[in-house]
Scaffold this active site. Structure first.
Site, PDB file in Angstrom:
ATOM      1  N   GLY A  25       0.813  -1.473   0.249  1.00  0.00           N
ATOM      2  CA  GLY A  25      -0.296  -0.377  -0.029  1.00  0.00           C
ATOM      3  C   GLY A  25       0.959   0.797  -0.421  1.00  0.00           C
ATOM      4  O   GLY A  25       0.263   2.638  -0.358  1.00  0.00           O
ATOM      5  N   LYS A  43      13.208   1.382  -4.314  1.00  0.00           N
ATOM      6  CA  LYS A  43      12.614   1.304  -4.034  1.00  0.00           C
ATOM      7  C   LYS A  43      11.581   2.928  -4.230  1.00  0.00           C
ATOM      8  O   LYS A  43      12.895   3.504  -3.978  1.00  0.00           O
ATOM      9  CB  LYS A  43      12.378   1.038  -2.042  1.00  0.00           C
ATOM     10  CG  LYS A  43      14.104   0.504  -2.410  1.00  0.00           C
ATOM     11  CD  LYS A  43      14.340   0.162  -0.786  1.00  0.00           C
ATOM     12  CE  LYS A  43      15.320  -1.150  -0.675  1.00  0.00           C
ATOM     13  NZ  LYS A  43      15.486  -1.102   0.789  1.00  0.00           N
ATOM     14  N   ASP A 137      15.941  -4.972  15.606  1.00  0.00           N
ATOM     15  CA  ASP A 137      14.959  -6.124  15.029  1.00  0.00           C
ATOM     16  C   ASP A 137      16.069  -7.575  14.438  1.00  0.00           C
ATOM     17  O   ASP A 137      16.280  -7.912  13.560  1.00  0.00           O
ATOM     18  CB  ASP A 137      14.324  -6.021  14.254  1.00  0.00           C
ATOM     19  CG  ASP A 137      13.347  -6.853  13.485  1.00  0.00           C
ATOM     20  OD1 ASP A 137      13.562  -7.716  14.446  1.00  0.00           O
ATOM     21  OD2 ASP A 137      12.272  -6.926  12.791  1.00  0.00           O
TER      22      ASP A 137
END
Length: 692
Positions: A25, A43, A137
């Site tokens: 999205g 990107k 992460d």
């Protein structure tokens, strides 16, 4: 990878775009080649969102975050610009597998490789922290293995050291089992949180298991905060090095530099670790193909005449390298998703159901939920129970997933074949076949498609392990698909044909496929080559599901037999009481082997010694093609393939029938079980039963 479509740019800055690797999205990721022939992931923020100043700033911050790290251990940002009002970022393409892919395919790393991994990642974390950042992460999917060593990707949630873990929405961006206790609790974090994650990564690399595990996300997070990590499988030398990284208190953990020094005091001794063995050969092959294809694309730009490499050639040659970019390739976790992903249901796990007391014996069981009238009718493969769902063929075509806790519908996949079977691939994902014959892999909880392989030409799934899927093709060939490479490993001729879901049946383990043919023969094939390892003729009158466990194959039919998986050597065999009353397909669990024979259900120790119990009061003389299911202290078995049927629960070890569900239902039945729930399908109805 998909081809460029209407509205996609052909070029951004110096990069020629070759195809679409993923989209969501918020934006798209393109496969691109630079003027120098080097591959890149470009990107781009969607044009309709580029005017949003907050989103554009967040997008650019991602590039600046990664550029601030001066280290050879991260995926480099090559360029970041505004082109016609659309911000874009070009990042380095990493062709190697991620750490979790490598462990799934090649098994846990040996001690020298774990030491080299720890030292390299320790140095990379040192460089990330030196730039004033915390990655937050660190986990196996965010570590890509290259010929020069591991590289850290995905700076999507990296923040300066003074930031809190909680986001503005109150969510905790932490991967269960890898995030530090202070992250789980939403407290302020330091670089020590990355060291904790590194320790959890090293446990996984060394053992193939997570340091913290549980039946659902909340249980894993609780274990991280309150329990000790599972380090029992670590070699002693690694145990004493990794354990301090997993200290609950941040101040008790070593620094990244101390980790690097402790694991490998002299880096010269591990210089060649990443340049030997089968893993290195795969990395080398991927990197070589990436360079070759990118240079060809660059040459096309110069010459202006040579056609660009086709979508199929690029995808097949790179062996799934694009999947690394979908995982981040330098940092896209917060906005990258596949087409339609915004509409997917949330990911989740389910708690175990409570066990019942055997005092309820003889009382007809009340389903936990159901029956739900949605399933296809006729003979079915067992449903797949993973995470928070049970997956089965829908009567209207495709697959449907019901929530295991209440039986409500979570998702449907209408374009999946309802006759080609569905098989668990990992603890979170399953394999299926779409209506075009493409092998597809989906996340069970969300239904998100992870990858697809049209070249599989699959008509029927036979067996699946985390690194290999075996299929019978539309032309009747036997084919093995390499999961990590997304390629065909081998294809051999076969006499089997796809007629319906009653056969053939197969099972697989780490090195072999065992196929029970429709002629009653049982054949083992080597996973690596497809070469026939051994064969037993006349085991049964038709195909019966074999069971494979810990290097042993268990077979029903004219005998209940155990043979070695590698050689087919007979370990033990028990004859049927008469030629007419053959053995049904066996089920194997941690404590024994269970099979039906005539009117009896027998349960033996794995060495074939005298049965734990013998229940001899089934309805009918012929075994059902559905193997028994063991869950809790109960064996669930279809009463018979003829006459009155139903599904009965038989207690372990007493061997007493506790209850029967739908005694007047003659089937056919399909069954599976998970987390103290038994899932039954018959005549289009799905129900979940409790156990004890």
């Amino acid at each position: 990878m998909n081809p460029l479509g209407f509205g996609d740019p052909l070029r951004l800055g110096p990069y020629r775009l070759l195809g679409v690797l993923g989209e969501g999205g918020m934006g798209k990721v393109y496969l691109a080649a630079g003027a120098d022939g080097r591959p890149a992931a470009v990107k781009v923020l969607r044009p309709e969102l580029a005017h949003d100043q907050h989103l554009a700033q967040r997008f650019v911050r991602e590039a600046h975050t990664a550029q601030a790290v001066r280290s050879g251990g991260v995926a480099r940002v090559l360029d970041a610009q505004m082109d016609g009002g659309r911000p874009w970022i070009a990042t380095e393409f990493l062709a190697g597998p991620t750490l979790d892919e490598a462990v799934a395919r090649y098994g846990p790393f040996d001690e020298p490789t774990v030491r080299a991994l720890a030292a390299a990642l320790g140095e990379t974390l040192r460089d990330i922290h030196a730039a004033g950042l915390i990655h937050r992460d660190i986990k196996p999917p965010n570590i890509v293995l290259t010929s020069d060593g591991p590289r850290v990707i995905d700076f999507g949630i990296a923040r300066p050291e003074h930031g809190l873990t909680l986001t503005t929405t109150g969510q905790i961006p932490v991967t269960p089992g890898y995030g530090a206790p202070e992250q789980v609790l939403g407290r302020r974090v330091t670089g020590a949180a990355d060291v904790f994650s590194l320790g959890a990564v090293l446990v996984y690399a060394a053992t193939g298991r997570r340091a913290y595990d549980g039946a659902h996300v909340a249980a894993v997070q609780y274990a991280v905060v309150h329990e000790q990590p599972d380090l029992g499988a670590l070699p002693p030398a690694l145990h004493q090095l990794i354990a301090p990284c997993l200290a609950r208190e941040p101040e008790l953990r070593p620094t990244p530099e101390q980790v690097a020094q402790a694991f490998v005091p002299d880096r010269r001794k591990v210089r060649d670790v990443w340049r030997r063995g089968a893993l290195h050969e795969e990395v080398k092959r991927r990197e070589t193909e990436v360079r070759r294809q990118s240079k060809a694309a660059a040459a096309t730009v110069v010459a202006g005449t040579t056609p660009a490499p086709s979508r199929r050639r690029v995808l097949a040659a790179w062996g799934g390298g694009g999947a690394v970019l979908l995982a981040g390739g330098g940092g896209t976790a917060w906005w990258l998703g596949r087409r339609g992903e915004d509409a997917l249901p949330p990911e989740g796990d389910a708690p175990e159901a409570p066990l019942l007391d055997q005092a309820n014996a003889g009382i007809r069981p009340t389903p936990l939920w159901g029956p739900v009238d949605l399933a296809a009718t006729g003979p079915l493969a067992p449903p797949v129970a993973l995470r928070d769902v049970v997956v089965f063929p829908d009567r209207n075509g495709g697959l449907t997933a019901l929530k295991v806790v209440d039986g409500s519908t979570k998702w449907t996949l209408p374009d999946i074949s309802k006759t080609a079977r569905q098989l668990p691939l990992t603890l979170t994902d399953f394999a299926a076949v779409n209506t075009s014959g493409h092998l597809v892999v989906h996340n069970a909880s969300t239904s998100r498609q992870l990858w697809s392989l049209p070249a599989a030409e699959a008509a029927l799934l036979l067996a699946a392990t985390p690194d290999t899927v075996y299929v019978l093709t539309t032309k009747g060939a036997l084919r093995a698909v390499d999961v990590a490479g997304r390629t065909i490993r081998w294809t051999i001729a076969s006499t089997e044909r796809v007629t319906n879901t009653t056969g053939p049946w197969a099972a697989a383990d780490t090195d072999h496929l065992v196929l029970s043919g429709t002629d009653g023969s049982v054949t083992a094939y080597a996973k690596a080559t497809g070469r026939r390892a051994w064969q037993i003729r006349g085991q049964s009158s038709g195909s019966l599901r074999p069971a494979v466990d810990d290097g042993t194959v268990y077979l029903g039919g004219r005998t209940l037999t155990a043979v070695t998986l590698a050689t087919g050597e007979r370990l033990w065999s028990i004859d049927a009481s008469s030629p007419r009353l053959t053995w049904g397909p066996p089920a194997v669990d941690a404590n024994g082997v269970t099979a039906t024979q005539g009117r009896a259900v027998r349960r033996y120790a794995k060495d074939g010694s005298s049965p734990d119990f013998w229940y001899a009061d089934l309805n009918g003389d012929f075994p059902d093609p559905q193997p028994p299911v063991v869950q809790g202290d109960c064996v669930w078995t279809v009463e018979s393939a003829n006459g009155d049927s139903g599904v009965s629960g038989i207690s372990i070890p007493e061997g007493k029938r506790v209850w029967t569900y739908e005694r007047d239902n003659t089937g056919p039945w399909a069954m599976t079980a998970k987390a103290n729930r038994v899932f039954l399908i018959s005549k289009g109805k799905v129900a979940a039963l409790p156990t004890f």
